[in-house]
Design a protein around this motif. Structure first.
Motif: not given
Length: 469
Positions: A295-300, A310-317
């Motif tokens: 999954c991904y986190l994006t900061k705007w 944008t950065a990955p935040c692990g494979t758990e949904v």
């Protein structure tokens, strides 16, 4: 970090779907239930008194249980003594009042409202004890009675129809605007409905997405409304007019548009920058593979809506997102019951507990920065509450990292590698000497062109990774 036991702060006799902390009184309000089915599982809203009883240990008292009849509360918003609760296809508004009375003394009132229901406080330490009736204490536990009686009264104010889905109406999200002048809801019919508050005069009702609304939030000054739908869209609105659609996939190389969908959105402040604003979004895979993608986190930028990082935040949904009041931390909950806290500036993971809940984490709430919230937080950098379908409420604490040192580094602009979930240097800035938390390296997530020094506090740039060029 990883699998470790987190003590249960509180356990309710029903599944929990929402949690909020009232900044004025410090009351924790959590709600849920079994719905309309006659399973014997009640539907209720619980009011808890949270106290710090050690350096990092908390206890919770059940002050009052407010019965919601046949309707489970699925989402909550709290503002100025008023609760907006999503129950089926309606938004129920109620006013609550918190007052305490010392034995033989006068009553002190906190909040506003009319007294209609009352309950006395009972306290237990949050040591993971299994909950008994009404989740107050396990069988045989001794309860410490307080020397003062706390009363909670709840008065129904009004109800508005917030979802008109003909098959199964359900309000998915509710928010008060930052200035408490508007009430906003989204549901399964794809409509955003906006009411003036407290008059409840409807201001807008428009189709925002094809299919369900997943999340929404409004910026300070009520300038922009951001909505997330199951139709892969994250939209920015000015009033009821579409201003733009966000395209996070353009920040990741070789990412196709409909591989992921947006799950959540939140605005957040920038510490020590009064005029700055950020928007955070979570993207989850549209389809699950045998080898799950991250999954991904994006900061705007919260004003221009240009992507910053944008950065990955692990494979758990990811199932839930929260932002601390100061904008310093992000909280994530997952469908597998894990909880994480990230640094908002760098999107670096600071805290993680794998599967501390037995099932989906349904909501998160940071302790507020109000005087009451700071007193409860104690000497901790932050504290966050989580609830899940497993009926448990837990508290997650990040202690203050007081140990510091001076290190010489070459600050680098980094980009995240989606394959390795690591950070790769793009370009470097001149070396400098800074003071930082021991074992931490600051990251400058600015891309392209010149790279100005960060304007956010260094204490918030530092992350718990030793990666020095």
């Amino acid at each position: 970090m990883g699998k470790r036991r987190v003590p249960d702060l509180y356990r309710a006799p029903f599944p929990l779907y929402a949690i909020k902390v009232d900044p004025k009184t410090g009351l924790v309000i959590t709600a849920g239930g079994g719905g309309a089915s006659k399973t014997g599982i009640k539907n209720a809203m619980h009011f808890l008194d949270l106290q710090l009883v050690g350096e990092h240990q908390y206890s919770a008292s059940l002050l009052h249980s407010h019965d919601t009849d046949t309707r489970a509360t699925m989402n909550l918003a709290v503002g100025d003594g008023v609760i907006a609760a999503g129950q089926d296809g309606t938004c129920s508004l109620m006013r609550f009042q918190h007052c305490t009375q010392k034995e033989g003394g006068k009553t002190a009132v906190k909040g506003v409202g009319n007294s209609v229901q009352q309950g006395s406080a009972r306290r237990r330490a949050g040591k993971g004890d299994k909950g008994g009736q009404d989740g107050v204490a396990a069988s045989g536990d001794m309860l410490d009675m307080k020397d003062e009686t706390a009363h909670i009264s709840v008065t129904g104010l009004a109800e508005v129809q917030s979802d008109l889905n003909l098959q199964d109406p359900l309000q998915k999200v509710v928010r008060f605007s930052p200035d408490l002048s508007l009430l906003l809801t989204g549901g399964t019919d794809g409509h955003i409905r906006v009411w003036e508050f407290p008059s409840l005069k409807k201001k807008f009702d428009f189709k925002a997405h094809e299919g369900e609304i997943e999340d929404l939030d409004m910026s300070s000054g009520n300038k922009h409304l951001v909505t997330v739908g199951r139709d892969f869209a994250c939209s920015v609105w000015s009033g009821n007019q579409l201003a733009m659609g966000l395209k996070w996939h353009e920040t990741v190389p070789q990412m196709t548009e409909k591989t992921y969908r947006y799950m959540a959105c939140r605005f957040g402040k920038v510490e020590d920058q009064k005029e700055a604003l950020r928007l955070y979004t979570v993207q989850i895979p549209h389809k699950r593979d045998r080898r799950p993608p991250p999954c991904y986190l994006t900061k705007w930028d919260g004003k221009s809506f240009l992507p910053m990082l944008t950065a990955p935040c692990g494979t758990e949904v990811v199932s839930s997102l929260a932002v601390s009041e100061s904008g310093t931390f992000l909280g994530l909950g997952t469908v597998t019951g894990s909880v994480a806290i990230y640094i908002a500036f760098s999107l670096q993971k600071l805290y993680y507990v794998q599967e501390c809940h037995g099932i989906v984490v349904t909501d998160l709430a940071f302790l507020p920065d109000s005087l009451k919230g700071r007193n409860i937080r104690g000497n901790n950098e932050t504290a966050m509450l989580s609830v899940a379908v497993d009926s448990r409420c837990q508290v997650h604490v990040v202690p203050n990292r007081s140990k510091s040192c001076t290190i010489i580094i070459r600050p680098c602009v980094l980009t995240s590698d989606p394959l390795t979930s690591s950070f790769v240097p793009v370009s470097c800035i001149s070396s400098r000497i800074i003071s930082c938390v021991a074992g931490a390296v600051p990251l400058w997530p600015h891309g392209g062109g010149s790279h100005p020094p960060p304007t956010e506090p260094l204490s918030r740039i530092c992350v718990s990774h030793t990666r020095v060029d």
